[in-house]
Write a protein that holds these residues in place. Structure first.
Motif, short mmCIF file in Angstrom:
data_model
loop_
_atom_site.label_atom_id
_atom_site.label_comp_id
_atom_site.label_asym_id
_atom_site.label_seq_id
_atom_site.Cartn_x
_atom_site.Cartn_y
_atom_site.Cartn_z
N LEU A 69 0.86 -1.18 0.00
CA LEU A 69 0.00 0.00 0.00
C LEU A 69 0.90 1.23 0.00
CD1 LEU A 69 -2.60 -1.09 2.71
CD2 LEU A 69 -2.80 -1.26 0.22
N ILE A 70 0.64 2.12 -0.94
CA ILE A 70 1.42 3.35 -1.10
C ILE A 70 0.52 4.53 -0.75
CG2 ILE A 70 2.79 4.73 -2.70
CD1 ILE A 70 3.87 1.87 -2.30
N PRO A 71 0.88 5.35 0.24
CA PRO A 71 0.02 6.49 0.57
C PRO A 71 -0.20 7.38 -0.65
CG PRO A 71 1.77 6.23 2.19
CD PRO A 71 2.08 5.29 1.07
N PHE A 72 -1.40 7.90 -0.77
CA PHE A 72 -1.72 8.81 -1.88
C PHE A 72 -0.76 9.99 -1.84
CE2 PHE A 72 -3.83 12.70 -3.27
CZ PHE A 72 -4.09 12.38 -4.59
N ASP A 73 -0.21 10.31 -3.01
CA ASP A 73 0.67 11.47 -3.12
C ASP A 73 0.21 12.39 -4.24
OD1 ASP A 73 1.31 9.65 -5.10
OD2 ASP A 73 3.42 9.50 -4.58
N THR A 74 -0.09 11.80 -5.37
CA THR A 74 -0.53 12.56 -6.53
C THR A 74 -1.36 11.66 -7.42
OG1 THR A 74 0.24 13.97 -8.35
CG2 THR A 74 1.54 12.01 -7.90
N LEU A 75 -2.09 12.24 -8.33
CA LEU A 75 -2.89 11.45 -9.26
C LEU A 75 -1.97 10.62 -10.14
CD1 LEU A 75 -5.64 10.79 -10.62
CD2 LEU A 75 -5.21 12.71 -12.13
N ARG A 76 -2.18 9.33 -10.14
CA ARG A 76 -1.40 8.43 -10.99
C ARG A 76 -2.21 8.12 -12.25
NH1 ARG A 76 2.65 5.57 -7.69
NH2 ARG A 76 2.89 6.93 -5.87
N GLU A 77 -1.54 8.02 -13.36
CA GLU A 77 -2.20 7.79 -14.65
C GLU A 77 -3.00 6.49 -14.67
OE1 GLU A 77 -2.48 9.91 -17.32
OE2 GLU A 77 -1.52 11.33 -15.95
N GLU A 78 -2.57 5.50 -13.88
CA GLU A 78 -3.29 4.22 -13.84
C GLU A 78 -4.75 4.40 -13.41
OE1 GLU A 78 1.05 3.24 -12.72
OE2 GLU A 78 -0.37 4.85 -12.35
N GLN A 121 -9.09 13.71 -9.66
CA GLN A 121 -8.21 14.47 -8.77
C GLN A 121 -8.99 15.04 -7.59
OE1 GLN A 121 -4.79 14.95 -8.99
NE2 GLN A 121 -4.96 15.97 -7.01
N GLN A 122 -10.16 15.62 -7.85
CA GLN A 122 -10.99 16.18 -6.78
C GLN A 122 -11.46 15.09 -5.83
OE1 GLN A 122 -13.92 18.39 -9.08
NE2 GLN A 122 -12.94 20.31 -8.50
N MET A 123 -11.86 13.94 -6.37
CA MET A 123 -12.28 12.83 -5.53
C MET A 123 -11.15 12.40 -4.61
SD MET A 123 -13.33 8.92 -6.61
CE MET A 123 -11.65 8.55 -7.10
N TYR A 124 -9.96 12.21 -5.17
CA TYR A 124 -8.81 11.80 -4.37
C TYR A 124 -8.46 12.83 -3.30
CZ TYR A 124 -7.37 7.69 -7.15
OH TYR A 124 -7.28 6.47 -7.75
N GLU A 125 -8.50 14.09 -3.65
CA GLU A 125 -8.19 15.13 -2.66
C GLU A 125 -9.20 15.10 -1.52
OE1 GLU A 125 -7.88 18.79 -4.84
OE2 GLU A 125 -5.98 18.18 -5.78
#
Length: 195
Positions: free
Chosen positions: A42-51, A78-82
């Motif tokens: 598991l990698i903490p969210f950092d930025t939007l990844r293209e995948e 991006q908004q959802m992830y933020e």
């Protein structure tokens, strides 16, 4: 207070709600990578990844996620992830095979919701189960009474099967879905400890 569900983001983005941040039981220190097995981290969210575009721009996958065949734009993702990152623990699921690593999904744990998305190519390999078991453990460590999945659609039999095998039970019927919950504390044991 009614909780905003991330799955409704597609319809609410146009309104762009502004809300004050609720009190949270999450420790806001920087999350660390979590190794679940030789192949899954598991990698903490950092930025939007293209995948992510692959999952959220596939109408069939989105039907299982939000209940309708739609797609999210890059900006909506991006908004959802933020929003998710501000209101819970958000991680990417990383898979490693033959020294090659790739992001194959995401997972989010909030105070009143849990959501997981796995790339179609990696489903039916028990990765979702492994990740969910970790978050059950994490929720117990956080002192939670329950872990809740706010919406599993009636046609998403694979998700229903996975969650029921992990002792989640349907507890609230919605229009085309059920909310599922897992009890994390033994009430008899807890009552005994209070005496």
């Amino acid at each position: 207070m009614t909780s905003f569900k991330w799955r409704t983001l597609a319809t609410d983005l146009a309104k762009k709600r502004t809300r004050s941040k609720p009190e949270s039981s999450f420790n806001r220190t920087t999350p660390k990578k979590v190794r679940l097995s030789e192949t899954v981290r598991l990698i903490p969210f950092d930025t939007l990844r293209e995948e992510s575009l692959k999952w959220y721009q596939d109408p069939e996958s989105m039907r299982n996620i939000v209940g309708v065949r739609i797609t999210y734009t890059k900006e909506q993702i991006q908004q959802m992830y933020e929003w998710q990152n501000d209101h819970g623990l958000l991680y990417y699921i990383e898979y490693k095979k033959d020294k090659k690593t790739q992001i194959i999904g995401d997972v989010w744990l909030a105070e009143d919701d849990y959501a997981i998305v796995i790339d179609k190519a990696f489903r039916d390999q028990h990765i979702g189960r492994m990740v969910t078991k970790y978050f059950i453990f994490k929720s117990k460590k956080m002192g939670r009474d329950f872990m809740t999945v706010s919406e599993i659609f009636n046609w998403n039999k694979a998700s229903q099967k996975m969650f029921t095998r992990l002792d989640f039970f349907p507890f609230k019927e919605n229009k085309d879905s059920w909310s599922y919950r897992k009890r994390l504390k033994n009430l008899k044991k807890d009552k005994h400890n209070l005496k």
